[in-house]
Design a protein around this motif. Structure first.
Motif, PDB file in Angstrom:
ATOM      1  N   ARG A 188     -22.683  21.877 -13.236  1.00  0.00           N
ATOM      2  CA  ARG A 188     -21.329  21.813 -12.665  1.00  0.00           C
ATOM      3  C   ARG A 188     -20.347  22.632 -13.502  1.00  0.00           C
ATOM      4  NH1 ARG A 188     -21.701  15.398 -11.275  1.00  0.00           N
ATOM      5  NH2 ARG A 188     -22.755  15.657  -9.257  1.00  0.00           N
ATOM      6  N   LEU A 208     -23.649  20.033  -6.436  1.00  0.00           N
ATOM      7  CA  LEU A 208     -22.433  20.718  -5.949  1.00  0.00           C
ATOM      8  C   LEU A 208     -22.201  20.400  -4.471  1.00  0.00           C
ATOM      9  CD1 LEU A 208     -23.171  24.207  -7.545  1.00  0.00           C
ATOM     10  CD2 LEU A 208     -21.708  22.407  -8.467  1.00  0.00           C
ATOM     11  N   PRO A 209     -21.885  19.156  -4.152  1.00  0.00           N
ATOM     12  CA  PRO A 209     -21.776  18.790  -2.731  1.00  0.00           C
ATOM     13  C   PRO A 209     -20.626  19.497  -1.993  1.00  0.00           C
ATOM     14  CG  PRO A 209     -21.030  16.998  -4.147  1.00  0.00           C
ATOM     15  CD  PRO A 209     -21.636  18.036  -5.051  1.00  0.00           C
ATOM     16  N   ARG A 210     -19.701  20.108  -2.706  1.00  0.00           N
ATOM     17  CA  ARG A 210     -18.590  20.810  -2.038  1.00  0.00           C
ATOM     18  C   ARG A 210     -18.802  22.315  -1.964  1.00  0.00           C
ATOM     19  NH1 ARG A 210     -13.338  17.600  -4.357  1.00  0.00           N
ATOM     20  NH2 ARG A 210     -14.038  15.561  -3.669  1.00  0.00           N
ATOM     21  N   ALA A 211     -19.935  22.776  -2.462  1.00  0.00           N
ATOM     22  CA  ALA A 211     -20.212  24.223  -2.446  1.00  0.00           C
ATOM     23  C   ALA A 211     -20.456  24.696  -1.011  1.00  0.00           C
ATOM     24  CB  ALA A 211     -21.429  24.534  -3.308  1.00  0.00           C
ATOM     25  N   GLY A 241     -27.055  21.123  -3.180  1.00  0.00           N
ATOM     26  CA  GLY A 241     -25.995  20.901  -2.191  1.00  0.00           C
ATOM     27  C   GLY A 241     -25.664  19.441  -1.958  1.00  0.00           C
ATOM     28  N   THR A 242     -26.593  18.557  -2.239  1.00  0.00           N
ATOM     29  CA  THR A 242     -26.353  17.137  -1.972  1.00  0.00           C
ATOM     30  C   THR A 242     -25.834  16.380  -3.187  1.00  0.00           C
ATOM     31  OG1 THR A 242     -28.681  16.673  -2.449  1.00  0.00           O
ATOM     32  CG2 THR A 242     -28.087  17.014  -0.129  1.00  0.00           C
ATOM     33  N   CYS A 299     -18.632  29.682  -5.138  1.00  0.00           N
ATOM     34  CA  CYS A 299     -19.825  28.941  -5.528  1.00  0.00           C
ATOM     35  C   CYS A 299     -20.695  28.732  -4.294  1.00  0.00           C
ATOM     36  CB  CYS A 299     -19.417  27.601  -6.130  1.00  0.00           C
ATOM     37  SG  CYS A 299     -20.798  26.657  -6.747  1.00  0.00           S
ATOM     38  N   ARG A 357     -18.044  25.803 -12.181  1.00  0.00           N
ATOM     39  CA  ARG A 357     -16.581  25.870 -12.283  1.00  0.00           C
ATOM     40  C   ARG A 357     -16.096  27.249 -12.735  1.00  0.00           C
ATOM     41  NH1 ARG A 357     -17.219  20.529 -13.955  1.00  0.00           N
ATOM     42  NH2 ARG A 357     -17.188  21.064 -16.171  1.00  0.00           N
TER      43      ARG A 357
END
Length: 142
Positions: free
Chosen positions: A119, A139-142, A135-136, A7, A123
């Protein structure tokens, strides 16, 4: 194990090249591509087609919660979007959408519903997603 993440999020303000870079990257990697701004445009289109008032936050939120959106690969151009099984790619820049997308996207319930859907798409993996707050917030973990 591949060093390329499943992702990829490209975040930033309007008109900085997120879509161009994201589309090229997705094509090069063989990933799906999603411009989240087009998801808001697609909802505005769906609302127009169903006669939903763009100022009716509750109805728009309900529509956003039940609509199904799926990215389509591009055919040498802009990747498309299926909305409830219908390709809407050419309709996303129509005058009706242009007039209402800002109002539609400002409704908190709509934003929550579409973030949940974004989201869900992420997944499934192998995706490049572009837009503001990807990104913030999305999907902050992308």
């Amino acid at each position: 194990m591949s060093s390329i993440p499943d992702c990829i999020a490209i975040d930033g303000p309007v008109a900085v090249g997120k879509t161009t870079v994201g589309r090229l990257l997705a094509a090069r990697l063989g990933y799906r591509f999603v411009d989240t701004g087009n998801m808001y445009r697609a909802l505005a289109w769906k609302a127009f087609k169903n006669g939903v008032d763009p100022d009716d936050g509750q109805s728009l939120t309900r529509l956003a919660e039940r609509v199904h959106m799926e990215p389509l690969p591009g055919n040498g151009g802009e990747p498309g979007l299926l909305v409830d099984g219908q390709s809407v790619s050419t309709a996303l820049r129509s005058p009706e959408v242009e007039q209402t997308v800002s109002a539609v996207s400002s409704i908190p319930g709509v934003r929550l519903a579409l973030v949940k859907h974004q989201r869900h798409l992420a997944r499934k993996g192998r995706i490049v997603m572009v837009g503001r707050d990807i990104g913030t917030d999305v999907l902050p973990r992308a």
